[in-house]
Design an enzyme around this catalytic site. Structure first.
Site: not given
Ligand code: C5P
Length: 231
Positions: A35, A62, A64, A67, A117, A211
């Site tokens: 990603k 990704d 996102k 618009d 999330t 992470r």
């Protein structure tokens, strides 16, 4: 009956391409999707995508998108030029925006973001959405299902609900993953989390892990452990 396979997406949330390239080298050969998000892409752009493609990997871009329909359609067209596997866009951009994106003939898979999330009930209620997290996810998933999305991004906590309702039509992608036990990396800003095994059991087709892999002493070992856990 064979269980459907859950795939692992590793978030290349590194500060620069140099760290991303060294992680790609360490994880070479493992069955992963990578990603690339706004932090790496803003600095390094298409070079980051090329680095994954050179190693034969697939990219989930990704960024996102959120618009007006014409701008998002053009962004999806640009992503298609890069040859990425999938792109994300916010379903709260609405039906017209999604239809414009989905109408592109040669395009990556479109994965619709529902509720990030990092929201919990309290922080979400302050955004102006009138209903709670679950109802909003369900409404946004309906927009996705009805207007050409190929997948829905939600927390593993809502994966079962989305899977049950739209599983035949849409793939479910869940970030907010934290492996159990020591070295879980902490939750940091993620609020609605589950372990890889729990997310897979809830029906996630793809889990996204950043992470816990990026900060691991041995990222390849961590990835191998997660892959075992979800299969
Ligand atoms: O480091 P961590 O595992 O929390 O990374 C999760 C990744 O998934 C981040 O790159 C974040 O931008 C992304 N993401 C998310 N929640 C969403 C969609 C994407 O955390 N709803």
């Amino acid at each position: 009956m064979t269980m459907p396979r859950t795939e692992l997406i590793v978030a290349l949330d590194t500060p620069t391409l140099r760290e991303a390239a060294s992680l790609l080298k360490e994880l070479d050969g493992l069955p992963l999707i990578y990603k690339i998000g706004s932090s790496l892409f803003t600095l390094e752009g298409p070079k980051a995508v090329e680095a994954v493609h050179k190693r034969g990997g697939r990219v989930f871009l990704d960024l996102k998108f959120h618009d007006i329909p014409n701008t998002v359609r053009n962004a999806v067209r640009s992503a298609a030029e890069l040859g990425v596997y999938s792109v994300s866009l916010h379903l709260s951009g609405g039906e017209e925006m999604l239809r414009a994106a989905a109408g592109e003939k040669k395009r990556p898979l479109l994965w619709g973001i529902t509720v990030l999330t990092s929201f919990d009930r309290r922080s979400f209620s302050r955004t102006g959405f009138r209903h709670g997290i679950e109802r909003t996810i369900s409404d946004l998933a309906a927009i996705g299902a009805g207007n050409g999305a190929d997948g829905i991004v939600c927390s593993p906590k809502e994966a079962a609900l989305v899977k049950e309702r739209y599983g035949r039509k849409l793939r479910v992608i869940t970030p907010g993953i934290r492996p159990a036990g020591p070295g879980d990396g902490g939750k940091e800003d993620q609020k609605r989390v589950m372990t890889p095994a729990q997310a897979a059991a809830a029906g996630a087709d793809f889990i996204v892990v950043g992470r816990p892999v990026l900060q691991a002493a041995d990222p390849a070992e961590t990835v191998t452990r997660i892959l075992k856990e979800i299969r």
